[in-house]
Design an enzyme around this catalytic site. Structure first.
Site, PDB file in Angstrom:
ATOM      1  N   THR A  14       0.859 -11.767  -3.988  1.00 31.94           N
ATOM      2  CA  THR A  14      -0.352 -12.641  -3.651  1.00 31.94           C
ATOM      3  C   THR A  14      -0.796 -12.964  -5.397  1.00 31.94           C
ATOM      4  OG1 THR A  14      -1.096 -11.923  -2.020  1.00 31.94           O
ATOM      5  CG2 THR A  14      -2.668 -12.389  -3.209  1.00 31.94           C
ATOM      6  N   TYR A  27      -1.775 -18.685   2.489  1.00 33.43           N
ATOM      7  CA  TYR A  27      -0.792 -18.965   0.869  1.00 33.43           C
ATOM      8  C   TYR A  27      -0.315 -18.850   1.493  1.00 33.43           C
ATOM      9  CZ  TYR A  27      -2.069 -14.722  -0.008  1.00 33.43           C
ATOM     10  OH  TYR A  27      -1.905 -13.133   0.236  1.00 33.43           O
ATOM     11  N   THR A  93      -0.053  -6.596  -2.628  1.00 36.92           N
ATOM     12  CA  THR A  93      -0.387  -5.162  -2.723  1.00 36.92           C
ATOM     13  C   THR A  93      -0.109  -4.436  -1.215  1.00 36.92           C
ATOM     14  OG1 THR A  93      -2.325  -6.358  -1.299  1.00 36.92           O
ATOM     15  CG2 THR A  93      -2.419  -6.622  -3.636  1.00 36.92           C
ATOM     16  N   ASP A  94       0.384  -4.331  -0.135  1.00 39.02           N
ATOM     17  CA  ASP A  94       0.589  -4.418   0.425  1.00 39.02           C
ATOM     18  C   ASP A  94       1.678  -2.465   0.960  1.00 39.02           C
ATOM     19  OD1 ASP A  94      -0.556  -6.594   2.166  1.00 39.02           O
ATOM     20  OD2 ASP A  94       1.303  -7.029   2.851  1.00 39.02           O
ATOM     21  N   LYS A 166      -3.754   2.012  -0.900  1.00 39.70           N
ATOM     22  CA  LYS A 166      -4.835  -0.241  -0.478  1.00 39.70           C
ATOM     23  C   LYS A 166      -5.619   0.697   1.006  1.00 39.70           C
ATOM     24  CE  LYS A 166      -3.864  -4.770   0.612  1.00 39.70           C
ATOM     25  NZ  LYS A 166      -3.474  -5.835   1.893  1.00 39.70           N
ATOM     26  N   GLU A 284      -4.098  24.543  13.136  1.00 35.35           N
ATOM     27  CA  GLU A 284      -4.160  23.759  14.651  1.00 35.35           C
ATOM     28  C   GLU A 284      -2.877  24.350  15.094  1.00 35.35           C
ATOM     29  OE1 GLU A 284      -6.192  20.987  16.764  1.00 35.35           O
ATOM     30  OE2 GLU A 284      -6.742  20.821  15.599  1.00 35.35           O
TER      31      GLU A 284
HETATM   32  N1  GLU Z   1       1.771  -9.344   2.045  1.00 36.39           N
HETATM   33  C1  GLU Z   1       2.036  -9.769   0.890  1.00 36.39           C
HETATM   34  C2  GLU Z   1       2.316  -8.266   0.105  1.00 36.39           C
HETATM   35  O1  GLU Z   1       1.983  -7.373   0.242  1.00 36.39           O
HETATM   36  C3  GLU Z   1       0.223 -10.623   0.394  1.00 36.39           C
HETATM   37  C4  GLU Z   1      -0.883  -9.857   0.242  1.00 36.39           C
HETATM   38  C5  GLU Z   1      -0.755  -9.553  -1.490  1.00 36.39           C
HETATM   39  O2  GLU Z   1      -0.682  -9.012  -2.024  1.00 36.39           O
HETATM   40  O3  GLU Z   1      -1.945  -8.775  -1.822  1.00 36.39           O
HETATM   41  O4  GLU Z   1       3.276  -8.929  -1.006  1.00 36.39           O
END
Ligand code: GLU
Length: 328
Positions: A14, A27, A93-94, A166, A284
């Site tokens: 992103t 996007y 970010t994923d 995340k 456990e």
């Molecule tokens: N799903 C995409 C990725 O991880 C876009 C989400 C993001 O970058 O925050 O690249």
């Protein structure tokens, strides 16, 4: 501060996304070139020389061995480039936590390596990408940033790769650290470390492999079908991570199937589907008797990365593997 030279390795996400039309939601990630981003940093007057290379332009859900191998190579190459002060990787970010942890486990902690992403695309109102990027550059050129391993910079905070995860799907304040919180706070003009570097002069903990073995994650849920374990083994899994309930639990029939997998030479790590908390040995579940490894503070995706590296490095003793999960 002198004009530090930073190697920038772009992978997409992103932070390089466009197409939201200011207020829209849809996007495409990976649309803005790294040269455009470097030009924006120059326009901001930040005293740094950026040497950019595009590795990929993808959403990080599609990242894998090819990109990781190239990133690792490109970072190692900077070891012999005394003029390069640090490395910034732009990333979706994923899966930022997986790439960061993989690199952290396999690189010496000599130069700062900083992953950065964004929650809002470049053309969205209130886009966080350029601020995060400027923050990442601020960290990578800091004289006190080396010796902290691979870091992730998001939302004006700096996290260690081993801690970061995340924790939100859309909010710009999307990342958390566990068990430690952030290592420091950062803005484009300030940086406050909360303590000294803890990995000074650390060499690479595990050897970079020729390939990563197939390790699958078994998601636990009430009433789950224990047949999923055999399905994964028949599909070629060489290791399994349980994303267990609570403290790494699963229904008895699933634990039986996992113990059978261990007896057939497939290592099993018990992690938790819960966002935060430790999975410890022998509470456990009798890990000693069943031959499981406890993931301790690592969530399932990170436990998977570590298990892949342990298998690829030829480590198979349970005690030896457990020791790696106990370390941070
Ligand atoms: N799903 C995409 C990725 O991880 C876009 C989400 C993001 O970058 O925050 O690249």
């Amino acid at each position: 501060m002198t004009n530090a030279c930073i190697r920038v390795l772009a992978t997409g996400g992103t932070i390089a996304g466009r197409g939201a039309g200011g207020t829209g939601r849809a996007y495409a990630p990976g649309q803005v070139s790294i040269d455009e981003m470097a030009a924006e940093i120059r326009a901001l007057g930040i005293p740094v020389e950026l040497r950019a290379k595009a590795i990929a332009a993808i959403g990080s859900q599609d990242i894998g061995w090819r990109e990781w191998d190239e990133l690792h190579d490109a970072i190692l190459a900077t070891e012999n480039a005394p003029d390069i002060h640090g490395i910034v990787i732009t990333h979706g970010t994923d899966t930022a936590e997986e790439t960061a942890f993989l690199l952290d486990l396999t690189l010496p902690a000599t130069k700062p390596v900083v992953l950065v992403g964004a929650m809002r695309p470049a053309d969205a109102v209130g886009s966080d990408g350029m601020r995060n990027f400027a923050n990442a550059v601020r960290v990578a050129r800091d004289p006190d940033a080396a010796g902290r391993g691979v870091m992730v910079v998001m939302g004006d905070q700096v996290f260690a790769a081993s801690d970061v995860r995340k924790a939100r799907t859309t909010n710009v304040d999307a990342f958390r650290g566990f068990p430690r919180g952030p290592l420091g706070n950062v803005t484009p003009s300030s940086l406050d470390w909360f303590g000294p570097p803890d990995k000074l002069n650390r060499t690479a903990r595990l050897r970079w492999p020729h390939a990563l073995p197939q390790v699958d994650i078994v998601a636990a849920y009430a009433g789950m079908n224990p047949g999923v374990v055999d399905a994964l083994l028949n599909g070629g899994a060489r290791g399994l991570v349980l994303a267990g309930m609570g403290q790494g639990n699963a229904p008895a029939a699933v634990l039986d199937a996992l113990a059978t997998a261990v007896r057939s030479g497939v290592p099993v790590v018990r992690a938790s589907r819960v966002d935060q908390g430790y999975v410890d040995r022998n509470l456990e579940i009798d890990d000693d008797a069943l031959g499981f490894v406890a993931a301790r503070s690592f969530n399932p995706p990170k436990a998977r990365v570590l298990l892949q590296l342990l298998i690829a490095n030829g480590l198979s003793e349970i005690a030896e593997m457990q020791e790696h999960f106990d370390r941070r």
